[in-house]
Design an enzyme around this catalytic site. Structure first.
Site, mmCIF file in Angstrom:
data_model
loop_
_atom_site.group_PDB
_atom_site.id
_atom_site.type_symbol
_atom_site.label_atom_id
_atom_site.label_comp_id
_atom_site.label_asym_id
_atom_site.label_seq_id
_atom_site.Cartn_x
_atom_site.Cartn_y
_atom_site.Cartn_z
ATOM 1 N N HIS A 27 0.842 -1.204 0.000
ATOM 2 C CA HIS A 27 0.000 0.000 0.000
ATOM 3 C C HIS A 27 0.871 1.246 0.000
ATOM 4 O O HIS A 27 0.635 2.198 -0.754
ATOM 5 C CB HIS A 27 -0.876 0.065 1.255
ATOM 6 C CG HIS A 27 -1.918 -0.974 1.372
ATOM 7 N ND1 HIS A 27 -2.055 -1.750 2.500
ATOM 8 C CD2 HIS A 27 -2.905 -1.359 0.522
ATOM 9 C CE1 HIS A 27 -3.074 -2.570 2.346
ATOM 10 N NE2 HIS A 27 -3.606 -2.364 1.155
ATOM 11 N N LYS A 51 -17.965 -5.638 8.212
ATOM 12 C CA LYS A 51 -16.705 -6.320 8.476
ATOM 13 C C LYS A 51 -16.109 -5.829 9.786
ATOM 14 O O LYS A 51 -16.072 -4.639 10.052
ATOM 15 C CB LYS A 51 -15.700 -6.058 7.345
ATOM 16 C CG LYS A 51 -15.986 -6.790 6.065
ATOM 17 C CD LYS A 51 -14.959 -6.424 5.044
ATOM 18 C CE LYS A 51 -14.119 -7.619 4.684
ATOM 19 N NZ LYS A 51 -13.157 -7.320 3.626
ATOM 20 N N ARG A 100 -1.997 -6.094 -8.493
ATOM 21 C CA ARG A 100 -1.018 -7.146 -8.212
ATOM 22 C C ARG A 100 -0.982 -8.199 -9.312
ATOM 23 O O ARG A 100 0.064 -8.782 -9.580
ATOM 24 C CB ARG A 100 -1.349 -7.830 -6.882
ATOM 25 C CG ARG A 100 -1.239 -6.908 -5.700
ATOM 26 C CD ARG A 100 -1.774 -7.558 -4.464
ATOM 27 N NE ARG A 100 -3.218 -7.756 -4.614
ATOM 28 C CZ ARG A 100 -4.041 -8.081 -3.634
ATOM 29 N NH1 ARG A 100 -3.577 -8.288 -2.435
ATOM 30 N NH2 ARG A 100 -5.327 -8.212 -3.856
ATOM 31 N N SER A 137 -3.293 -7.366 3.110
ATOM 32 C CA SER A 137 -3.460 -7.226 4.557
ATOM 33 C C SER A 137 -3.963 -8.526 5.171
ATOM 34 O O SER A 137 -3.515 -8.922 6.254
ATOM 35 C CB SER A 137 -4.441 -6.091 4.878
ATOM 36 O OG SER A 137 -3.921 -4.857 4.472
#
Length: 169
Positions: A27, A51, A100, A137
């Site tokens: 990040h 969440k 990614r 993460s």
């Protein structure tokens, strides 16, 4: 938006959105690269009521502020709802996202097209540094939970906070 004392000069602004639970070196790499391209980079920490994060939104904001302070042009705040509404309210014309893998592109392209259709906000994709192409993460939290060494994947301040939080559980 114009810079104070510089009538007529428009600041180039972008947003880097995410949950950042916690912020990783991946990040940080994308935010740092965006900070070289834009006058102001807003890091928007998403609030997702459904969440339960490891860190509270306020803790994430403080961690991000601490590790981006040296950039000098990064502002950190939270948002809920649509990212395009956050952008419209702050007159931010661009979203910067790190990619990614091809699987990221498939999802992010649809999101970019929807965001542009809703508001005209553009999305710019930045390929991740290959060093961080596997990093998330969620993966960091999972490995750290089982005692794996993730120190090289996080800024030192964040690594300490992660170990402290996991020690509390």
């Amino acid at each position: 938006m114009t810079a104070p004392g510089s009538e007529g000069i428009t600041l180039r602004r972008a947003v880097c959105p995410g949950s950042f639970d916690p912020i990783t070196n991946g990040h940080l790499d994308i935010i740092g690269r965006a900070s070289k391209l834009y006058d102001v980079v807003h890091v928007a920490v998403m609030i997702n009521q459904s969440k339960k994060g490891l860190f509270t939104v306020d803790e994430r904001i403080e961690l991000i502020r601490s590790v981006t302070a040296d950039f000098g042009n990064v502002e950190v705040e939270s948002f809920h709802g649509l990212l395009v509404d956050f952008c419209k309210q702050r007159e931010i014309p661009a979203i910067v996202k790190g990619l990614r893998a091809v699987s990221d592109f498939d999802y992010e392209l649809q999101m970019a097209q929807m965001n542009n259709g809703l508001s005209g906000v553009e999305t710019l994709f930045v390929p991740t540094n290959p060093t961080y192409s596997f990093l998330s993460s969620s993966l960091v939290k999972e490995v750290a939970t089982w005692g794996g060494d993730v120190a090289h994947l996080l800024p030192p301040t964040v690594h300490r906070a992660l170990l402290e939080r996991l020690g509390e559980k």
